[in-house]
Write an enzyme that holds these catalytic residues in place. Structure first.
Site, short mmCIF file in Angstrom:
data_model
loop_
_atom_site.label_atom_id
_atom_site.label_comp_id
_atom_site.label_asym_id
_atom_site.label_seq_id
_atom_site.Cartn_x
_atom_site.Cartn_y
_atom_site.Cartn_z
N ASP A 9 6.57 -10.58 -2.68
CA ASP A 9 5.40 -8.96 -3.39
C ASP A 9 4.60 -9.96 -1.83
O ASP A 9 4.58 -9.76 -1.12
CB ASP A 9 4.90 -9.13 -4.27
CG ASP A 9 4.52 -8.97 -5.00
OD1 ASP A 9 4.77 -7.26 -4.96
OD2 ASP A 9 3.07 -8.49 -4.87
N ASP A 11 2.00 -6.42 -1.78
CA ASP A 11 -0.19 -6.23 -2.22
C ASP A 11 -0.22 -7.24 -2.76
O ASP A 11 0.63 -7.57 -4.02
CB ASP A 11 0.28 -5.22 -2.94
CG ASP A 11 0.76 -3.64 -1.37
OD1 ASP A 11 0.55 -4.03 0.14
OD2 ASP A 11 0.78 -2.79 -2.38
N SER A 110 9.76 -5.51 -2.99
CA SER A 110 8.35 -4.92 -3.98
C SER A 110 8.84 -3.50 -3.95
O SER A 110 9.57 -2.90 -4.25
CB SER A 110 7.23 -4.61 -2.46
OG SER A 110 5.87 -3.45 -2.93
#
Length: 215
Positions: A9, A11, A110
């Site tokens: 991922d 963020d 993401s």
């Protein structure tokens, strides 16, 4: 040796971009005449724009307006990243480079727009470490739907059972489970229901990825 892959991922996992996302949402929505609070932002952080904006725009949230407002927010976010810089979270760059040296295939998976991911990877200097990037444009459903991780695994030509997901959110950990993948959850806000949960990637043992696949 069979193929092995780490699916990252972005963020909250590779970088701490929360403040830039907050500032760009705050200013974009203010320009629309709809002030939002930090708490409103936090409830939606990590979700796709087409899930966030209908809540904030209400009946005025036409598809065209959702697209326009979302594009404006993301353009502002990218400007903040370019102008002010961004650094990988503690341990993230070391692990990405180590896994690359050990011949793990790697992808970013993401719910962010592709343009955002490209800018962040360029700024933090890790773009060449990933063989695939899967973004919001590549899937039709966000996490906890497993689509983003299954798409990444397919692009890396690696079976789901040979993939390890690194995530910072409960929805991402659940998406990994639904995809049939093991997961490492990294969160400073309390442990996640991942196979391994830590508050920092720097806490991980040197052989943790190998051992997790062997379970």
């Amino acid at each position: 040796m069979p193929t092995r892959a780490a699916l990252w991922d972005m963020d909250g996992t590779l970088v701490d971009s929360e403040e830039y996302h907050w500032l760009s949402w705050r200013d974009t929505m203010a320009a629309e005449g709809i002030p939002i609070t930090r708490d409103q932002f936090l409830v939606t952080f990590g979700q796709r724009n087409d899930s966030i904006l209908p809540r904030w725009l209400g009946a005025a949230g036409t598809p065209d307006r959702i697209q326009r407002v979302g594009d404006a927010k993301e353009a502002l976010y990218r400007k903040l990243v370019r102008d002010s810089g961004l650094a990988p979270l503690l341990g993230a760059a070391d692990w990405v480079r180590r896994l690359g040296q050990e011949n793990w295939r790697q992808a970013v998976a993401s719910s962010a727009p592709r343009a955002n991911l490209d800018v962040v990877l360029e700024v933090i200097g890790l773009r060449d470490c990933f063989q695939a990037v899967v973004s919001a444009e590549d899937v039709t459903a966000g996490k906890p739907d497993p689509q983003v991780f299954l798409t990444a695994a397919a692009r890396l030509k690696t079976p789901p059972a040979q993939c390890i997901v690194v995530e910072d959110a409960a929805a991402g950990v659940e998406a990994a489970r639904r995809a049939g993948m093991r997961s490492i959850g990294v969160s400073r806000k309390g442990p996640l229901a991942a196979d391994i949960a830590v508050s920092s990637l720097a806490e991980l043992a040197p052989d943790v990825f190998e051992k997790l696949l062997a379970r």
